[in-house]
Design an enzyme around this catalytic site. Structure first.
Site, short mmCIF file in Angstrom:
data_model
loop_
_atom_site.label_atom_id
_atom_site.label_comp_id
_atom_site.label_asym_id
_atom_site.label_seq_id
_atom_site.Cartn_x
_atom_site.Cartn_y
_atom_site.Cartn_z
N TYR A 1 40.11 37.21 43.44
CA TYR A 1 39.85 37.09 42.01
C TYR A 1 41.08 37.16 41.11
CZ TYR A 1 35.01 37.25 43.38
OH TYR A 1 33.80 36.95 43.95
N PHE A 14 27.05 46.44 41.02
CA PHE A 14 25.98 45.63 40.43
C PHE A 14 25.96 44.25 41.05
CE2 PHE A 14 29.70 45.99 37.66
CZ PHE A 14 30.14 44.68 37.62
#
Length: 409
Positions: free
Chosen positions: A123, A409
């Site tokens: 990322y 999450f």
């Protein structure tokens, strides 16, 4: 080969989700977990990459609010469920989804994007920097003692069903959110994530247990945990695995930790994902026998540099011009003047000479106050163009408490 990136349709969920499961090893989640994610998915914020009728990639963005230094709760897109089918790797699928996703987040007016990376190396090229860290430990409770603060003996502890006290525990959590950068203000329904208890996740341990701390009749803290008993020639050596702990005051916090250290028939307390500055590290008699270890947690990206830097406050007065590089979101590239203090901040475009040069990735790492700009400069990732600017900015960006993400999450 080209694929079509588009918003997920509700009837496509099962196939889309199965593609995600396959990408993460192919082991199905429990019905409880799958239903939790289905009930909380925001279809208009989730994407699929399609090769004809075949799902080649998945990505989503939950709606969150994230605490930043100064206590503000800032809109943040919680990037989640990112996968690319093994049959479609190295064909630009991930890049096309990241491109669409960040463009969407910008139009939604959310200045931050955050994620928990299964593989951190992926990322950085999209502008995400590691912004929070967490500590884990394997504490030898047969050898390590706790020295607790005054008032600990006044705290009453009692067992409670984790579901029965869920609302009260969530109220404790909500009171803590504004005080620590990186914490998520949970939307209704998200509290259930912390009490999902599928047998497949227990690894032979007990069902989830809960103990609450009370002072003057009010719940002031809680601990959720599992126990796994074992024995050898020397006797019992079971393990307590802590899954969640929160407390409103030092005495309640210490009482919960002391309880976990003293559970009968156990000699190990396994701790996962705790704040790096948590008080238990200063209560123990021997930190070495706790075997602490550090790992990255929340990765953060500034989607709108100006709005993001204005949303937080600064420990010391700062007036600095950043020369920001952002190849993936070029609207952020250029010079920005940040002026701010503990009361507020302004961040605007400027033609003035830059004091510091860095990429948006470094701003993401430093944003919550857990990674000093001076450390990034020592790694060659921030360049000081005006003497003294680096220390001034690094001090200003700091946080009195370490940023921490309480759960994924």
């Amino acid at each position: 080969m080209t694929t079509d990136v588009r918003v997920l349709r509700q009837h496509e969920w099962d196939g889309w989700y199965q593609n995600l499961v396959r990408a993460f090893g192919g082991v199905d989640e429990s019905p409880e977990e799958r239903e939790f994610w289905r009930s909380n998915v925001e279809y208009h914020r989730f994407l699929g990459s399609w090769d004809g009728e075949v799902c080649a990639g998945t990505a989503g963005a939950f709606t969150f609010r994230l605490t930043v230094p100064g206590g503000a709760s800032v809109p943040a897109a919680g990037i989640t469920m990112v996968s690319v089918a093994a049959t479609h790797r190295r064909r630009g699928v991930l890049t096309s989804m990241m491109r669409r996703q960040l463009d969407d987040i910008r139009t939604w007016g959310e200045p931050l994007a955050v994620l928990v990376a299964s593989e951190p190396a992926i990322y950085g090229r999209f502008g995400y920097g590691a912004a929070t860290f967490q500590i884990g430990a394997e504490i030898d409770t047969s050898r390590v003692q706790l020295s607790v603060p005054a008032g600990t003996d006044e705290v009453r502890l009692r067992y409670a069903d984790p579901v029965d006290v869920l609302d009260a525990c969530e109220a404790v959590y909500a009171r803590l959110v504004p005080g620590r950068p990186g914490m998520l203000a949970r939307k209704p329904g998200w509290e259930r994530l912390r009490v999902l208890d599928p047998e497949s996740e227990r690894d032979g341990a007990s069902p989830l247990q809960c103990v609450v701390a009370e002072r003057d009749g009010a719940i002031t803290g809680y601990a959720r945990f599992r126990t796994k008993l074992d024995s050898g020639v020397g006797g019992h050596n079971g393990t307590v695995t802590l899954t969640d702990l929160a407390a409103l005051d030092p005495a309640s916090d210490a009482a919960l930790w002391r309880f976990l250290f003293g559970i009968d028939l156990t000699t190990t307390l396994a701790v996962r994902g705790r704040p790096v500055d948590e008080a238990w590290q200063h209560l123990v008699s021997d930190i070495r026998r706790c075997r602490p270890r550090l790992r990255d947690s929340l990765h953060l990206r500034l989607v709108d540099v100006g709005a993001a830097l204005e949303a937080r406050t600064y420990q010391t007065p700062v007036d600095v011009v950043f020369d920001v590089e952002d190849a993936f979101c070029p609207w952020n590239t250029g010079s920005w003047r940040l002026t701010g203090d503990a009361k507020g901040a302004s961040c605007v475009r400027t033609a003035d000479a830059a004091d510091l040069a860095l990429s948006v990735r470094e701003l993401g790492s430093a944003y919550l106050g857990g990674v000093p700009l001076t450390a990034l400069a020592a790694a060659g990732r921030v360049r000081e163009l005006c003497q003294g600017a680096l220390v001034e900015a690094s001090l200003a960006f700091g946080s009195a408490v370490a940023p921490w993400l309480p759960h994924g999450f």
